[in-house]
Write a protein that holds these residues in place. Structure first.
Motif, mmCIF file in Angstrom:
data_model
loop_
_atom_site.group_PDB
_atom_site.id
_atom_site.type_symbol
_atom_site.label_atom_id
_atom_site.label_comp_id
_atom_site.label_asym_id
_atom_site.label_seq_id
_atom_site.Cartn_x
_atom_site.Cartn_y
_atom_site.Cartn_z
ATOM 1 N N GLY A 1 71.976 51.878 -0.474
ATOM 2 C CA GLY A 1 72.091 53.105 0.310
ATOM 3 C C GLY A 1 72.901 54.147 -0.414
ATOM 4 N N GLU A 2 72.716 55.359 -0.012
ATOM 5 C CA GLU A 2 73.387 56.467 -0.666
ATOM 6 C C GLU A 2 74.865 56.550 -0.321
ATOM 7 N N PHE A 3 75.271 55.992 0.793
ATOM 8 C CA PHE A 3 76.649 56.178 1.256
ATOM 9 C C PHE A 3 77.618 55.131 0.738
ATOM 10 N N ASP A 4 77.116 53.987 0.309
ATOM 11 C CA ASP A 4 77.970 52.941 -0.250
ATOM 12 C C ASP A 4 78.668 53.501 -1.486
ATOM 13 N N GLY A 5 79.983 53.463 -1.498
ATOM 14 C CA GLY A 5 80.758 53.987 -2.625
ATOM 15 C C GLY A 5 81.195 55.429 -2.466
ATOM 16 N N ALA A 6 80.848 56.054 -1.352
ATOM 17 C CA ALA A 6 81.309 57.424 -1.097
ATOM 18 C C ALA A 6 82.824 57.423 -0.965
ATOM 19 N N VAL A 7 83.440 58.544 -1.313
ATOM 20 C CA VAL A 7 84.896 58.648 -1.282
ATOM 21 C C VAL A 7 85.300 59.733 -0.287
ATOM 22 N N CYS A 8 86.199 59.399 0.626
ATOM 23 C CA CYS A 8 86.708 60.366 1.601
ATOM 24 C C CYS A 8 87.481 61.445 0.838
ATOM 25 N N ILE A 9 87.157 62.702 1.119
ATOM 26 C CA ILE A 9 87.849 63.765 0.386
ATOM 27 C C ILE A 9 89.267 64.018 0.893
ATOM 28 N N ASP A 10 89.604 63.509 2.075
ATOM 29 C CA ASP A 10 90.964 63.687 2.593
ATOM 30 C C ASP A 10 91.927 62.615 2.100
ATOM 31 N N CYS A 11 91.547 61.339 2.251
ATOM 32 C CA CYS A 11 92.494 60.267 1.932
ATOM 33 C C CYS A 11 92.122 59.458 0.697
ATOM 34 N N GLY A 12 90.895 59.638 0.178
ATOM 35 C CA GLY A 12 90.483 58.940 -1.031
ATOM 36 C C GLY A 12 89.938 57.541 -0.814
ATOM 37 N N ARG A 13 89.806 57.108 0.430
ATOM 38 C CA ARG A 13 89.289 55.758 0.702
ATOM 39 C C ARG A 13 87.817 55.679 0.307
ATOM 40 N N VAL A 14 87.456 54.606 -0.363
ATOM 41 C CA VAL A 14 86.066 54.364 -0.749
ATOM 42 C C VAL A 14 85.372 53.644 0.398
ATOM 43 N N ILE A 15 84.218 54.166 0.796
ATOM 44 C CA ILE A 15 83.446 53.565 1.880
ATOM 45 C C ILE A 15 82.643 52.402 1.311
ATOM 46 N N SER A 16 82.804 51.245 1.936
ATOM 47 C CA SER A 16 82.146 50.035 1.449
ATOM 48 C C SER A 16 80.900 49.722 2.273
ATOM 49 N N GLU A 17 80.128 48.780 1.784
ATOM 50 C CA GLU A 17 78.961 48.302 2.521
ATOM 51 C C GLU A 17 79.405 47.712 3.860
ATOM 52 N N ASP A 18 80.563 47.056 3.887
ATOM 53 C CA ASP A 18 81.084 46.493 5.139
ATOM 54 C C ASP A 18 81.390 47.591 6.157
ATOM 55 N N ASP A 19 81.914 48.731 5.698
ATOM 56 C CA ASP A 19 82.169 49.862 6.600
ATOM 57 C C ASP A 19 80.870 50.367 7.205
ATOM 58 N N ILE A 20 79.841 50.478 6.381
ATOM 59 C CA ILE A 20 78.540 50.960 6.843
ATOM 60 C C ILE A 20 77.936 49.958 7.830
ATOM 61 N N ARG A 21 78.035 48.683 7.511
ATOM 62 C CA ARG A 21 77.521 47.630 8.392
ATOM 63 C C ARG A 21 78.242 47.662 9.747
ATOM 64 N N ALA A 22 79.563 47.812 9.725
ATOM 65 C CA ALA A 22 80.342 47.850 10.969
ATOM 66 C C ALA A 22 79.914 49.029 11.835
ATOM 67 N N LYS A 23 79.663 50.170 11.222
ATOM 68 C CA LYS A 23 79.216 51.343 11.973
ATOM 69 C C LYS A 23 77.829 51.102 12.568
ATOM 70 N N ALA A 24 76.938 50.492 11.786
ATOM 71 C CA ALA A 24 75.586 50.202 12.276
ATOM 72 C C ALA A 24 75.628 49.239 13.458
ATOM 73 N N ILE A 25 76.479 48.238 13.377
ATOM 74 C CA ILE A 25 76.625 47.276 14.476
ATOM 75 C C ILE A 25 77.153 47.979 15.720
ATOM 76 N N ASP A 26 78.122 48.854 15.551
ATOM 77 C CA ASP A 26 78.692 49.598 16.671
ATOM 78 C C ASP A 26 77.625 50.453 17.353
ATOM 79 N N VAL A 27 76.824 51.159 16.559
ATOM 80 C CA VAL A 27 75.751 51.998 17.110
ATOM 81 C C VAL A 27 74.731 51.130 17.854
ATOM 82 N N ALA A 28 74.349 49.984 17.262
ATOM 83 C CA ALA A 28 73.372 49.092 17.894
ATOM 84 C C ALA A 28 73.903 48.525 19.208
ATOM 85 N N GLU A 29 75.158 48.085 19.215
ATOM 86 C CA GLU A 29 75.741 47.534 20.443
ATOM 87 C C GLU A 29 75.794 48.580 21.552
ATOM 88 N N ASN A 30 76.168 49.804 21.209
ATOM 89 C CA ASN A 30 76.211 50.873 22.211
ATOM 90 C C ASN A 30 74.818 51.181 22.752
#
Length: 76
Positions: free
Chosen positions: A29-58
């Protein structure tokens, strides 16, 4: 199926919604490895998966609520 749902990705650390993305496309995916411009945190595949699970559960909760609401309306 047919219906899709999208969700905004927020930085899990600071909540920012703006990221620096690589010009290269990633196989996962395009978002894996993205870097937050405010704090510098790198977005991981686990972050993306957690968001997808949250959206699906809702979405499942929302669908169940609509279905159960219709069942109770029909019984009245």
């Amino acid at each position: 199926m047919g219906r899709t749902k999208s969700a905004a990705i927020e930085c899990p650390q600071c909540g920012n919604k703006t990221f620096k993305l690589s010009a290269e496309k990633h196989a996962k995916g395009e978002f894996d490895g993205a870097v937050c411009i405010d704090c510098g945190r790198v977005i991981s595949e686990d972050d993306i998966r957690a968001k997808a699970i949250d959206v699906a559960e809702n979405e499942i909760r929302s669908m169940a609520s609509r279905i159960l609401g219709d069942v109770f309306k029909k019984r009245s």
